[in-house]
Enzyme design. Structure first.
Site, PDB file in Angstrom:
ATOM      1  N   HIS A 122      -2.180   5.630  -7.128  1.00  0.00           N
ATOM      2  CA  HIS A 122      -2.648   5.973  -5.807  1.00  0.00           C
ATOM      3  C   HIS A 122      -3.147   4.509  -5.163  1.00  0.00           C
ATOM      4  O   HIS A 122      -3.232   3.502  -5.946  1.00  0.00           O
ATOM      5  CB  HIS A 122      -4.094   6.545  -6.311  1.00  0.00           C
ATOM      6  CG  HIS A 122      -4.701   7.311  -4.958  1.00  0.00           C
ATOM      7  ND1 HIS A 122      -5.701   6.264  -4.377  1.00  0.00           N
ATOM      8  CD2 HIS A 122      -4.698   8.515  -3.982  1.00  0.00           C
ATOM      9  CE1 HIS A 122      -6.237   7.132  -3.312  1.00  0.00           C
ATOM     10  NE2 HIS A 122      -5.696   8.242  -3.030  1.00  0.00           N
ATOM     11  N   ASP A 199      -6.992   5.380 -14.728  1.00  0.00           N
ATOM     12  CA  ASP A 199      -7.460   6.114 -13.347  1.00  0.00           C
ATOM     13  C   ASP A 199      -7.485   7.580 -13.631  1.00  0.00           C
ATOM     14  O   ASP A 199      -6.233   8.144 -13.823  1.00  0.00           O
ATOM     15  CB  ASP A 199      -6.568   5.798 -12.270  1.00  0.00           C
ATOM     16  CG  ASP A 199      -6.964   6.725 -11.032  1.00  0.00           C
ATOM     17  OD1 ASP A 199      -7.482   7.479 -11.139  1.00  0.00           O
ATOM     18  OD2 ASP A 199      -6.170   6.178  -9.871  1.00  0.00           O
ATOM     19  N   GLN A 202      -7.126  12.330 -11.541  1.00  0.00           N
ATOM     20  CA  GLN A 202      -6.606  13.594 -11.743  1.00  0.00           C
ATOM     21  C   GLN A 202      -6.379  14.180 -13.016  1.00  0.00           C
ATOM     22  O   GLN A 202      -6.107  15.370 -13.200  1.00  0.00           O
ATOM     23  CB  GLN A 202      -4.945  13.413 -11.208  1.00  0.00           C
ATOM     24  CG  GLN A 202      -4.852  13.212  -9.638  1.00  0.00           C
ATOM     25  CD  GLN A 202      -5.666  14.340  -8.659  1.00  0.00           C
ATOM     26  OE1 GLN A 202      -5.847  15.089  -9.004  1.00  0.00           O
ATOM     27  NE2 GLN A 202      -5.916  13.429  -7.245  1.00  0.00           N
ATOM     28  N   LYS A 225     -13.390  16.136  -7.179  1.00  0.00           N
ATOM     29  CA  LYS A 225     -12.327  16.517  -7.811  1.00  0.00           C
ATOM     30  C   LYS A 225     -12.559  17.567  -8.694  1.00  0.00           C
ATOM     31  O   LYS A 225     -11.253  18.166  -9.380  1.00  0.00           O
ATOM     32  CB  LYS A 225     -11.149  15.575  -7.845  1.00  0.00           C
ATOM     33  CG  LYS A 225     -10.622  14.608  -6.558  1.00  0.00           C
ATOM     34  CD  LYS A 225      -9.630  13.889  -7.134  1.00  0.00           C
ATOM     35  CE  LYS A 225      -9.430  12.627  -6.077  1.00  0.00           C
ATOM     36  NZ  LYS A 225      -8.608  13.247  -4.720  1.00  0.00           N
ATOM     37  N   CYS A 364      -1.799   8.714   0.195  1.00  0.00           N
ATOM     38  CA  CYS A 364      -2.424   7.585  -0.305  1.00  0.00           C
ATOM     39  C   CYS A 364      -1.518   6.938  -1.666  1.00  0.00           C
ATOM     40  O   CYS A 364      -2.162   6.377  -2.515  1.00  0.00           O
ATOM     41  CB  CYS A 364      -3.729   7.665  -0.621  1.00  0.00           C
ATOM     42  SG  CYS A 364      -4.718   8.474   0.774  1.00  0.00           S
TER      43      CYS A 364
HETATM   44  N1  7TS Z   1      -6.659   7.934  -8.112  1.00  0.00           N
HETATM   45  C1  7TS Z   1      -5.815   8.936  -7.958  1.00  0.00           C
HETATM   46  C2  7TS Z   1      -4.911   9.431  -9.124  1.00  0.00           C
HETATM   47  C3  7TS Z   1      -6.087  10.130  -6.968  1.00  0.00           C
HETATM   48  O1  7TS Z   1      -5.309  11.219  -6.874  1.00  0.00           O
HETATM   49  C4  7TS Z   1      -7.008   9.617  -5.976  1.00  0.00           C
HETATM   50  C5  7TS Z   1      -7.345  10.617  -4.897  1.00  0.00           C
HETATM   51  C6  7TS Z   1      -7.763   8.631  -6.108  1.00  0.00           C
HETATM   52  C7  7TS Z   1      -7.593   7.701  -7.273  1.00  0.00           C
HETATM   53  C8  7TS Z   1      -8.930   8.181  -5.122  1.00  0.00           C
HETATM   54  O2  7TS Z   1     -10.018   9.195  -5.293  1.00  0.00           O
HETATM   55  P1  7TS Z   1     -11.257   9.025  -4.356  1.00  0.00           P
HETATM   56  O3  7TS Z   1     -12.359   9.948  -4.962  1.00  0.00           O
HETATM   57  O4  7TS Z   1     -11.959   7.551  -4.692  1.00  0.00           O
HETATM   58  O5  7TS Z   1     -10.867   9.080  -2.862  1.00  0.00           O
HETATM   59  N2  7TS Z   1      -6.109  11.421  -4.283  1.00  0.00           N
HETATM   60  C9  7TS Z   1      -6.129  12.234  -3.376  1.00  0.00           C
HETATM   61  C10 7TS Z   1      -5.025  12.938  -2.859  1.00  0.00           C
HETATM   62  O6  7TS Z   1      -3.958  12.834  -3.629  1.00  0.00           O
HETATM   63  N3  7TS Z   1      -5.138  13.637  -1.825  1.00  0.00           N
HETATM   64  O7  7TS Z   1      -6.353  13.040  -1.414  1.00  0.00           O
HETATM   65  C11 7TS Z   1      -7.032  12.402  -2.298  1.00  0.00           C
END
Ligand code: 7TS
Length: 407
Positions: A122, A199, A202, A225, A364
């Site tokens: 991401h 990371d 997910q 999430k 992203c």
């Molecule tokens: N890393 C992964 C693997 C992710 O899927 C996401 C967010 C992030 C980092 C960033 O998370 P945040 O909470 O800091 O924004 N992924 C997604 C997505 O797949 N659709 O919207 C956000």
């Protein structure tokens, strides 16, 4: 065995119609829905306990502080951390990774050093490393991916060297769904003397996690999430690493003493929590962790495997539909796909007319789309509240979309 109907009854938002159809929420990879237990924890805090933490000595301040620290303890137990001192509350995964890139990276990287990431990251596990390697003169390298949507392990062998100071990788791709062999990747990083950052945006919401068994150095994830509110996320770091790192943000709470010409730092994790934190959100994240723990993460994973295998079968039968990434036995609960040459935004718009919420775009993760030669995909993603009946609705709506765009 948890019963999906009673799980669904805990999620008020799911009891609605969209465009006259029951809402089918298939976008939990972007953000999950929240059970009433989490919403109630937020409300209870603001109704009864609201005060700033670690500052006051009045009763409300003590209650707020105790609840905030209790949430930290719950999170520590949930991921198998040795101590709550290893849990830093941040805003989200993005901030957790930026914290490590800035605090650890600026102090430990220089010309000749390498940071290794992968092509399936991401943007939040790419851009912070671009910024810090540019600032320090270090080099950023990428582990390539294969057509099957897995990491290229031969290339990894050649890329992990004694120059590698940190290997940062996702435990689960948010586009391909690939579940990476986290313990093995960490062991390989350690074998060349590199640190490993996982990371877990997910993976932590969907799979059992044990940072001590994995021997992870850093783990980043987001509360929103995993049934929790937005605005709170977590950086796990081994205590000795966190203690050796300089602060990221400066301000109140992160200091021990402030003089005109210098300051000294508070103990971890407070050294990394400058300013008033997301108190209500952290406490509600504690409620989310309770909810997931009651279900059991093995059950969560097994439920999603069943749903994703069923979806794979249903969607594979649709003419012109191409799924990116590995087969159902090697992926988590999400599927990104294209349908002929219909733009994924059009697919998502047609699905929305049927009450089905999916995400469309590059999610992203542009490098992974570049690799597969598509600018965008549509993505259906699942969580504890999704059912096979909802997958049937998705498949029917996709058939309609195909007919509508006539191919
Ligand atoms: N890393 C992964 C693997 C992710 O899927 C996401 C967010 C992030 C980092 C960033 O998370 P945040 O909470 O800091 O924004 N992924 C997604 C997505 O797949 N659709 O919207 C956000």
């Amino acid at each position: 065995m948890p019963d999906i109907a009673s799980i669904r009854a805990d999620f008020p938002i799911l009891q609605q119609e969209v465009h006259g159809k029951p809402l089918v929420y298939l976008d939990s990879t972007a953000t999950s829905q929240k059970p009433r237990q989490v919403i109630e924890a937020l409300e209870r805090y603001y109704r009864q306990d609201n005060a700033n933490v670690h500052r006051g000595i009045h009763t409300l301040a003590e209650r707020a502080t105790a609840a905030y620290e209790q949430a930290r303890l719950k999170v520590a137990r949930f991921i198998g951390a040795a101590s709550p001192k290893e849990i830093v509350f941040v805003r989200n995964t993005t901030e957790a990774i930026n914290l490590v890139a800035n605090a650890w990276g600026r102090a430990n990287l220089g010309p000749g050093d390498e940071v290794l990431i992968t092509e399936m990251e991401h943007h939040s596990n790419i851009v912070p490393w671009q910024l810090v390697t540019q600032a320090t003169g270090a080099t950023l390298r990428y582990v390539p991916i294969t057509n099957a949507g897995e990491l290229d392990y031969e290339a990894l062998d050649a890329l992990l060297t004694e120059r590698t100071k940190l290997f940062a990788f996702t435990a689960m791709s948010n586009v391909l769904g690939t579940i990476n062999p986290v313990a093995e990747l960490i062991a390989r990083a350690h074998a060349v003397g590199a640190l490993a950052l996982v990371d877990g945006a997910q993976s932590v919401p969907h799979l059992p996690t044990d940072v001590q068994a994995l021997d992870a150095d850093f783990l980043a994830f987001s509360g929103h999430k995993m049934l929790g509110p937005t605005g709170v996320g977590v950086l796990y770091g081994k205590r000795a690493l966190l203690e050796a790192m300089p602060p990221f943000l400066g301000g109140g709470e992160m200091i021990r003493e402030v003089f005109m010409d210098h300051s000294t730092w508070n103990a971890v994790p407070h050294k990394f929590e400058a300013g008033t934190p997301a108190i209500a959100e952290a406490i509600a994240l504690g409620a989310a962790v309770d909810y997931l723990s009651d279900l059991g993460m093995d059950w969560v994973h097994a439920h999603e495997r069943e749903i994703v295998a069923y979806t794979w079968e249903k969607l594979s039968a649709i003419e012109g539909l191409r799924i990116l990434g590995p087969g159902p036995d090697r992926r988590g609960g999400l599927l990104a796909f294209t349908l002929g040459d219909v733009h994924p935004h059009d697919i998502a718009a047609v699905l929305d007319m049927h009450g089905v919420a999916v995400r469309a775009g590059h999610h992203c993760a542009q490098p992974v789309h570049d690799y597969f030669g598509v600018p965008a995909t549509a993505r259906a993603s699942f969580y504890i509240y999704n059912t096979k009946e909802e997958v049937d609705i998705l498949a029917e709506a996709l058939e309609r979309a195909r007919a509508m765009f006539a191919f």
